[in-house]
Design a protein around this motif. Structure first.
Motif, PDB file in Angstrom:
ATOM      1  N   LYS A   1       0.977  -1.341   0.149  1.00 39.31           N
ATOM      2  CA  LYS A   1       0.268   0.530  -0.071  1.00 39.31           C
ATOM      3  C   LYS A   1       0.558   0.820   0.044  1.00 39.31           C
ATOM      4  O   LYS A   1       1.805   1.375   0.409  1.00 39.31           O
ATOM      5  CB  LYS A   1      -0.312   0.199   1.191  1.00 39.31           C
ATOM      6  N   SER A   2       0.189   2.182  -0.669  1.00 41.32           N
ATOM      7  CA  SER A   2       1.075   2.953   0.033  1.00 41.32           C
ATOM      8  C   SER A   2       1.016   4.062   1.250  1.00 41.32           C
ATOM      9  O   SER A   2       0.033   3.852   1.658  1.00 41.32           O
ATOM     10  CB  SER A   2       0.343   4.406  -1.289  1.00 41.32           C
ATOM     11  N   ILE A   3       2.220   4.912   1.453  1.00 40.85           N
ATOM     12  CA  ILE A   3       2.561   4.955   2.695  1.00 40.85           C
ATOM     13  C   ILE A   3       2.676   6.106   3.361  1.00 40.85           C
ATOM     14  O   ILE A   3       3.001   7.108   2.108  1.00 40.85           O
ATOM     15  CB  ILE A   3       3.619   4.118   3.768  1.00 40.85           C
ATOM     16  N   ASN A   4       1.925   6.810   3.378  1.00 43.68           N
ATOM     17  CA  ASN A   4       1.613   8.415   4.480  1.00 43.68           C
ATOM     18  C   ASN A   4       2.373   8.466   5.280  1.00 43.68           C
ATOM     19  O   ASN A   4       2.207   8.321   6.244  1.00 43.68           O
ATOM     20  CB  ASN A   4       0.439   8.317   4.774  1.00 43.68           C
TER      21      ASN A   4
ATOM     22  N   THR B   1       4.409   7.184  10.148  1.00 45.80           N
ATOM     23  CA  THR B   1       4.004   6.555  10.023  1.00 45.80           C
ATOM     24  C   THR B   1       2.787   6.554  10.588  1.00 45.80           C
ATOM     25  O   THR B   1       2.886   5.710  11.488  1.00 45.80           O
ATOM     26  CB  THR B   1       4.492   5.431   9.109  1.00 45.80           C
ATOM     27  N   PRO B   2       1.320   6.295  10.328  1.00 48.79           N
ATOM     28  CA  PRO B   2       0.405   5.972  10.792  1.00 48.79           C
ATOM     29  C   PRO B   2       0.553   4.309  10.872  1.00 48.79           C
ATOM     30  O   PRO B   2       1.081   3.229   9.624  1.00 48.79           O
ATOM     31  CB  PRO B   2      -1.133   5.618   9.499  1.00 48.79           C
ATOM     32  N   ALA B   3      -0.374   3.777  12.228  1.00 53.55           N
ATOM     33  CA  ALA B   3       0.221   2.468  12.665  1.00 53.55           C
ATOM     34  C   ALA B   3      -1.614   1.768  11.905  1.00 53.55           C
ATOM     35  O   ALA B   3      -2.134   2.189  12.830  1.00 53.55           O
ATOM     36  CB  ALA B   3       0.130   2.183  14.165  1.00 53.55           C
ATOM     37  N   GLU B   4      -1.148   0.610  11.251  1.00 52.01           N
ATOM     38  CA  GLU B   4      -2.560   0.419  10.495  1.00 52.01           C
ATOM     39  C   GLU B   4      -2.351  -1.313  11.096  1.00 52.01           C
ATOM     40  O   GLU B   4      -1.835  -2.094  11.691  1.00 52.01           O
ATOM     41  CB  GLU B   4      -3.035   0.336   9.458  1.00 52.01           C
TER      42      GLU B   4
END
Length: 87
Positions: free
Chosen positions: A9-12, A84-87
């Motif tokens: 996925k693209s990482i924000n 980086t958001p943790a998902e």
């Protein structure tokens, strides 16, 4: 199994640049664990063209991070910090 490159996925991510202003040593709350080393960081403000660019994007900030290892962070040294958001 490692996913194929096109499955990522693209990482924000947001990158900031901070200076370590100090490291303090304290006893770990569990006595048998030894010590904690709390490093304090502030956002860079000047010193280079790159620092000026970071200052324009994120002019203020402070972070305190504790580790169980000594000599991880060096006062006076700059560090990039990636969010980086943790998902």
């Amino acid at each position: 199994m490692i996913p194929k490159r096109n499955n990522f996925k693209s990482i924000n991510m947001t990158r900031a640049k901070f200076t370590c202003t100090g490291v303090t040593k304290s006893k770990h709350w569990q006595a048998d664990k030894g010590f904690l080393y709390a490093a304090t960081f502030i956002a860079v403000t000047s010193g280079s063209e790159e620092n000026k660019s970071f200052f324009e994007a994120s002019p203020n900030g402070q972070i305190t991070l504790s580790t169980v290892k000594e000599d991880v962070f060096e006062p006076g040294k700059n560090y990039y910090i990636d969010f980086t958001p943790a998902e």
